[in-house]
Design a protein around this motif. Structure first.
Motif, short mmCIF file in Angstrom:
data_model
loop_
_atom_site.label_atom_id
_atom_site.label_comp_id
_atom_site.label_asym_id
_atom_site.label_seq_id
_atom_site.Cartn_x
_atom_site.Cartn_y
_atom_site.Cartn_z
N LYS A 39 0.92 -1.16 0.11
CA LYS A 39 -0.05 -0.30 0.57
C LYS A 39 0.97 1.15 -0.19
O LYS A 39 0.42 2.07 0.22
N LEU A 40 2.27 1.46 0.99
CA LEU A 40 2.58 2.73 0.38
C LEU A 40 3.58 2.18 -0.72
O LEU A 40 2.97 3.86 -1.04
N VAL A 41 4.22 1.62 -1.65
CA VAL A 41 4.76 1.47 -2.97
C VAL A 41 3.19 2.31 -3.59
O VAL A 41 3.86 3.13 -4.48
N ASP A 42 1.99 1.81 -3.52
CA ASP A 42 1.36 1.65 -4.41
C ASP A 42 1.09 3.53 -4.42
O ASP A 42 1.02 4.32 -5.06
N PHE A 43 0.50 3.99 -2.92
CA PHE A 43 0.71 5.32 -2.94
C PHE A 43 1.45 6.70 -3.33
O PHE A 43 1.09 7.52 -3.55
N LEU A 44 2.90 5.82 -2.69
CA LEU A 44 3.87 7.05 -3.49
C LEU A 44 4.04 6.84 -5.13
O LEU A 44 3.83 7.99 -5.12
#
Lengths: 187, 211
Positions: free
Chosen positions: A89-94
Motif C-alpha cells: 500500500k505504501l509503494v502504491d500510494f507513492l
C-alpha cells in the motif's frame, strides 16, 4: 498495550477473529493500527510527508487487511502477511501520488514492532463522501450493519432482503469502498 | 475520518472468514485456460498429421513446457498471497530454459554448421512464433482471473509468472501441432516465445492486478 505484540499474540487474535469473534477483531485492528501508524510515519518522514498522509495509509491498509482477510494462510507468519500488505500500500500510494519509490527500503527482515498510539489525527478520507459512491441499497445496508450496529437479521427485515443478500451487500460494499480509497490520487 | 471510527465500522458484525481454496481456484484456471488453448489449436492449425508423429520429440517438448507450468503454478499459489517468500522458486523457473539451451547447443555441436540452419529454423518457425503467444491469451486471462481473487503484492513478478505459465500452456497446445523435431528449434522458438509471454505479463501485471 505498551508491550510489543508478538507474532503469536496477533496471530491468535487473527485466528479468533476469522471465526467471527468481533472483540478479538477489534483488539487486533487497534494493535495493528498503532503498528501501522509507526511504520508509515517512519517511512513518510523521510520523504517530507505528514501525519495526515500516514493516517490515510493506516486506514487504507486496515481496509485492505479487512477485505483480503481470506488470503491469510494460518500456516504462515501473520506479521509477514501484514507487513507485505503495508509495504504494498505504501509503494502504491507513492506511485499514484507521483513519488519515487526508489527510496522505499525492501528490507525483508523488517518487522512491524514499533508502535504509535497517537490516533488524534484525522485522515483526509471522508466516510460520508465515500459512502455516496455506493449504490443506495448497498449504502443503506452498510449504514445499518456496519455503522448503526444492527444485527444482520434486523437489517434484513428493515431492507426487505434475505440475510444472505445483506451479507453479500456488506461484503461488496466494503470491497468497493476499499477500491475507491485506493483509486483516490491524493496529491 | 478518525481511525477509531474505521475500526468501529470494520469490527461491527464481523463475519467469519470464508477460506478460499487458492489451490482449487488455481487448478480450475489452469484447466479452463489449458483446454481453451488446446481447442484453439484444434480449431486453427489442427493436430499434427498422424503419420509423422514423433513421440520422442513430443515428449521432449512437453517435458520443457510442463516443467515450466509446474514450477510457475507452485510460484503463483504463493504470489497470490501477501508475504510468502519465493526467491528460490523464482530462480528455479530459469532451470528449464538453461537445460533446453544447453541441450540445444550440444545438438548443434554434434552436427556440421551446414545443418544448423535447418535445425534452428525448421519448417515452421513462423507459425510457432505466431501460435504460442496466440494460444497463451486465454490461459493468461484465466490466470489473471485467479490472481485477482487473491492479493498479489509483487505485481511485476506475478504478472511475469502468469505470462510464463500462460506461454507454457500455449506452447503445450502448439506441441501437438508442431512438425519440427529438433532440440535447437525447441530451445530457440519455444524458449523465446515463452520468455516473450513472460515479459508481456510483467508489463501487464501492474495494470491488471492492482488492488
Amino acid at each position: 498495550m505498551d508491550v510489543t505484540s508478538s507474532e503469536s499474540e496477533l496471530r491468535a487474535l487473527m485466528l479468533a477473529a476469522s471465526t467471527g469473534d468481533a472483540s478479538a477483531y477489534r483488539t487486533l485492528l487497534e494493535r495493528l493500527s498503532s503498528q501501522l501508524r509507526a511504520f508509515f510515519k517512519n517511512k513518510l518522514v523521510l520523504m517530507n510527508r505528514g501525519a495526515v498522509e500516514a493516517e490515510d495509509l493506516v486506514q487504507e491498509a486496515l481496509f485492505a487487511i479487512h477485505t483480503h482477510r481470506h488470503t491469510y494462510d494460518p500456516s504462515q507468519p501473520f506479521t509477514a502477511w501484514v507487513y507485505a500488505i503495508a509495504r504494498y500500500k505504501l509503494v502504491d500510494f507513492l506511485r499514484r501520488t507521483k513519488y519515487s519509490t526508489r527510496n522505499v527500503p525492501v528490507d525483508e527482515s523488517e518487522e512491524l514492532t514499533a508502535r504509535d498510539n497517537y490516533a488524534g489525527v484525522e485522515s483526509s478520507l471522508d466516510l460520508d463522501r465515500l459512502l455516496e459512491t455506493l449504490t443506495p441499497k448497498v449504502k443503506r445496508v452498510i449504514q445499518y450493519v456496519k455503522l448503526d450496529g444492527l444485527s444482520v437479521s434486523e437489517a434484513a427485515n428493515r431492507c426487505g432482503m434475505s440475510e444472505s443478500a445483506v451479507k453479500v451487500s456488506v461484503h461488496r460494499g466494503l470491497k468497493s469502498l476499499a477500491l475507491q480509497i485506493s483509486k483516490e490520487g491524493r496529491p | 475520518m478518525k481511525t477509531d471510527q474505521l475500526i468501529d465500522m470494520l469490527s461491527t458484525n464481523v463475519d467469519p472468514v470464508k477460506t478460499v481454496a487458492i489451490r482449487k481456484t488455481l487448478s480450475l484456471a489452469l484447466l479452463i485456460g489449458g483446454s481453451a488453448a488446446f481447442c484453439l489449436m484444434l480449431g486453427t492449425v489442427g493436430l499434427r498429421r498422424e503419420l509423422s508423429w514423433s513421440w520422442n520429440f513430443l515428449a521432449l517438448k512437453l517435458l520443457f513446457t510442463v516443467s515450466l507450468i509446474g514450477l510457475g503454478t507452485a510460484l503463483l499459489a504463493k504470489l497470490a498471497r501477501p508475504g510468502q517468500k519465493n526467491a528460490k522458486l523464482s530462480a528455479l523457473t530459469l532451470l528449464p530454459f538453461i537445460v533446453i539451451v544447453l541441450a540445444g547447443s550440444i545438438a548443434l555441436a554434434s552436427h556440421t554448421p551446414m545443418a544448423w540452419g535447418k535445425m534452428l529454423l525448421g519448417m515452421n518457425w513462423f507459425t510457432c512464433l505466431f501460435c504460442i503467444p496466440l494460444f497463451a491469451v486465454l490461459p493468461f486471462v484465466a490466470l489473471i482471473w485467479f490472481l485477482r481473487k487473491g492479493a498479489p503484492t509483487e505485481l511485476k513478478l506475478t504478472g511475469a509468472i502468469a505470462g510464463l505459465v500462460a506461454g507454457a500452456l500455449g506452447a503445450t497446445a502448439y506441441a501437438f501441432h508442431c512438425p519440427d523435431d529438433s532440440i535447437p528449434f525447441i530451445a530457440v522458438w519455444y524458449g523465446a516465445m515463452v520468455a516473450l509471454c513472460a515479459s508481456i505479463g510483467s508489463m501487464l501485471g501492474p495494470r491488471l492486478l492492482r488492488w
